[in-house]
Scaffold this motif. Sequence first.
Motif, PDB file in Angstrom:
ATOM      1  N   SER A  43       0.832  -1.204   0.000  1.00 19.82           N
ATOM      2  CA  SER A  43       0.000   0.000   0.000  1.00 19.82           C
ATOM      3  C   SER A  43       0.871   1.260   0.000  1.00 19.82           C
ATOM      4  CB  SER A  43      -0.954  -0.027   1.189  1.00 19.82           C
ATOM      5  OG  SER A  43      -1.901   1.014   1.102  1.00 19.82           O
ATOM      6  N   ASP A  44       0.541   2.225   0.878  1.00 24.07           N
ATOM      7  CA  ASP A  44       1.290   3.488   0.927  1.00 24.07           C
ATOM      8  C   ASP A  44       2.310   3.493   2.056  1.00 24.07           C
ATOM      9  OD1 ASP A  44      -0.591   3.432   2.909  1.00 24.07           O
ATOM     10  OD2 ASP A  44      -1.522   5.358   2.426  1.00 24.07           O
ATOM     11  N   SER A  45       2.710   2.312   2.498  1.00 22.47           N
ATOM     12  CA  SER A  45       3.603   2.196   3.655  1.00 22.47           C
ATOM     13  C   SER A  45       4.906   2.968   3.468  1.00 22.47           C
ATOM     14  CB  SER A  45       3.926   0.722   3.930  1.00 22.47           C
ATOM     15  OG  SER A  45       2.757  -0.008   4.210  1.00 22.47           O
ATOM     16  N   ILE A  46       5.507   2.874   2.294  1.00 25.83           N
ATOM     17  CA  ILE A  46       6.799   3.522   2.075  1.00 25.83           C
ATOM     18  C   ILE A  46       6.650   5.036   2.126  1.00 25.83           C
ATOM     19  CG2 ILE A  46       8.616   3.902   0.351  1.00 25.83           C
ATOM     20  CD1 ILE A  46       8.287   0.952  -0.446  1.00 25.83           C
ATOM     21  N   GLY A  47       5.572   5.562   1.539  1.00 27.31           N
ATOM     22  CA  GLY A  47       5.350   7.002   1.561  1.00 27.31           C
ATOM     23  C   GLY A  47       5.112   7.537   2.961  1.00 27.31           C
ATOM     24  N   LEU A  48       4.284   6.848   3.750  1.00 27.70           N
ATOM     25  CA  LEU A  48       4.013   7.294   5.120  1.00 27.70           C
ATOM     26  C   LEU A  48       5.257   7.185   5.994  1.00 27.70           C
ATOM     27  CD1 LEU A  48       0.487   5.702   5.666  1.00 27.70           C
ATOM     28  CD2 LEU A  48       1.008   8.110   5.240  1.00 27.70           C
ATOM     29  N   THR A  49       5.996   6.098   5.831  1.00 24.15           N
ATOM     30  CA  THR A  49       7.223   5.921   6.618  1.00 24.15           C
ATOM     31  C   THR A  49       8.220   7.028   6.282  1.00 24.15           C
ATOM     32  OG1 THR A  49       6.855   3.529   6.636  1.00 24.15           O
ATOM     33  CG2 THR A  49       9.045   4.293   7.233  1.00 24.15           C
TER      34      THR A  49
END
Length: 930
Positions: free
Chosen positions: A352-358
């Motif tokens: 999902s958007d895990s890399i962006g949020l991290t």
Amino acid sequence: TVWRTMFSIVNEGRRENVDLAQRFNRPHVREKLAVDDSGYTMNSNAWNHIMFVRSAGKAELYIDGLPLVSRNTTLVKDGFEKSVMLGSANLDCHISHISVYDRALTLEDAARICKYQREPKDPKLYFKWAPDVFGAVAGEVCVQTHYTFEELNNFPRIKHWGKFGLPDPAKQAENFNPSLVRESAPPGVHPRVVFVESDIPDIRRRIKEDMIASKEWSLIKGRLLQATPNMADWMDINKKGYADHLKEGRIVNKRMGFHGPWVGGWINQLAEGIDPEELKGHWNENLYSCQRMFLMHLIPWEALRCLLEDDAVMGTRLAKALVTICKLYGQHMGQYGPGNTDWQGSYQYLGSDSIGLTYDWVHKFMTDEQRAVVRTFIGDVTRNKTFIGLDQVSALPCTTNWMILHMNLMTMLYSIQGEEGFDETTLKRCVLGMKKWVHLGFNHDGAPFEGLTKSSYRSKWLAPMLVNGEPLVGTEWSRNFYRKFMLGVMLPWGKDFAFECEITKPPEEVIFKYAYPDCPVIDWIYVTSNDKLFDGRKIPTWHNIRSTYPPEYWNFLFSPDPIEYKHKYNPDNSFRRLVKFCQENNEPLTYFSDYRGLMTTRSSWDPQAAFLLFETRNVPGGHTHDCRNDFVFASHGRLWGWRPNAAEGPSSRRSVILVDDEGQGHQCVQGRTVKFVDHEKATFMVGDATWAYSFRQSKYGMGRPFHLTPNMSRLEKSQLPWMDMPWGDLPSWKTGEKGGDRHSWIEDHNPVEYAYRTAGLVRATSPYAVIVDDFKKDAEAHSYKWLLQLTEDVELKSKEVIDGKVLAIHLTDKKGRNLMIAMLKSDQIESLEPAMETAMYETLDYIGYGKNPHRYDRLMVEFSGVVTLRLRTLLLPYKDGEELPALELAEDYSSVKVNWKGEETVVEFEAREGDRTLVKVTTDECVQVQ
């Protein structure tokens, strides 16, 4: 007068000697200094089809399908090694629909291509911006969708809908605080996706002081034990009790178990640049191949914890690990990079958007070099991405729940907004996509297109928009989903809501509570969706991190406590506040949506009130049940008409009529609202399900195009032009093409002449419901089965025929609540005795969507050997010890007197040949509702 290149090939850094060029508005074939003039002058404001064929020993030029130049040459090679150059900076024309073939085309090819790819004659029209397809021109959309320029005019931009008799989509709702809207943070400033640096002190305060935020934070910290850098902390979880963990600020839900690997060990290795053995070789495979979903779904929360607790040591560790993750994924950029435009096929592997949020939350702990690696990766995997529904014109049925499943693309883009590699066009496409979801997926009265609860509003995506200058949650259109629709389908006791797919508590839509903190309606719905957080006897549920889709990472950041929350808070106080608000403000007892074909009405705002839901389902929708003219009935704090849960299902699992054991066509077409009358003493609605019984939805190219229009189902016709277009001409939910999918094609199912149902609630001293069915399949006798879906705790108490005129069926529960179902004789029903014999309580299983068995209980009454069914039914709820209603049916069956608790009401039935029955209700106060 200068040469302008139209087509050339670059091989090994140099231009080939034979190319196609334009000069004096005429195309030429050039070879070194030699020029062959086609003699064809291209007219201004006109399209010309040009084909340049280069094969071994020959260069040929075709214009509008005709061969005009052929030059023998020894300088033309087969194929090319580097790139194709099309056009030049000062070319005096537009170029569209470029195709490069790997073979030499023929004269026949030229004629065929010219015939089918002929462009419109007005370049100005072609290059107009397309309606609600950001970054695309009208000509491109026409080619992609097969609509003409004239047809595109049927799809006005959403922002202009106010000109078509609809409320202004941008109108701000009452009680919305515009100060919640922020401008996007400057490029390179983090955090930025769902909150900014200045919000952090208040977030830290709330996770300490506010009940909901603190519990949610404790749950997250408990879950993060799986990401601890010390293996002993993970292995020793079960050695500590719940209270011990709670003292350390964690809630550990042992009942839900600790599944999956020790993710902290993976993070340790990744921080050292090591690919963990369990993950090695799986970075181009789905998350389940190596349990990578545990890693990808935990790292954003760990990043958030490091940020809020200012944990620089663990933040630095996570920053290093994130860089390695991006590099490992980056080995497969052919799968994830710009060459692949399918976002769904990427994010379900990326987590999902895990890399962006991290990246957003761990940014302060990163070096510039680390930021560059991650930022470049995010830019590469998000550039030019699209997904189902995103780039479609604004019209039904392009509102599918795929829109909000895949909107994690928007948050990934927000994470690098304004930075190197950022794709601004794709972000704007996402923002526009959310506006389509809100305004097409839901009507201005709040009613949804999809079948809830398989789908939901997913207001979480409105949070990052709010922080980035898009106040979509603050519009009246958006708010009405909660303020009107959700209140309308709320059952009288408040804790259950009647959705199409099931009757259950509402989904958690935190952002509405955040945007409207003082609204009693939204406050109660918010409270009942979070009921486990208020019960001290229950351990709150952990967020699921084991699926393809991630947990709700940031909802707790926007979770205020309920109105007047205190330590010993009683959720019932919120409900009492809601009831008082509705009573004192004369909140309408009836909700009606002409868009959906939905009526809910109640006798009062008392929790024991009678409640009737009737649904013609005027839009085909997605994840729909085959149940046009279904109803739900409740009274005395319980349900009598039920909706068994499933994402999709047949008519046999809803309270409708079966004709010769056949229900409505699968994924059946729309119903039709015939009449709606709302009066202080009674509320009625008439639905026509003829189309739903007669047809079933088909697939592209099978059956025939669907000829009905959305407006054909409505009482008040929409002024939007596309509402008068046949469903067979509306865009496919999946591809956006004209008439491209199941909503556009139908097949015959079980044709009937007519299938009407009239449903209403009479607000007598003891309120009751009236259900009138008028069915005729054809001139022959048939079987008609009347169904009422029940809950497991209901029993069939008795059944009898009274004086040959009334079939009385009594249902009961263990708390002394009862329902009398009175079926009245009519001229078309020769005797009620056979029907009484068939009346039975049935328990059945259904294997449906998801392949899991679904139990359901129902009452079935069969009327067989009937040509025209004219069935009049009264639903009369009562409690043990109460006086039963006395029914007096006229000799000609045209009316029934209901004498109950000293009050008389009369219901008259006017049967019309070949049509529905007209109903008139007269109270003892001589008030008539017709």
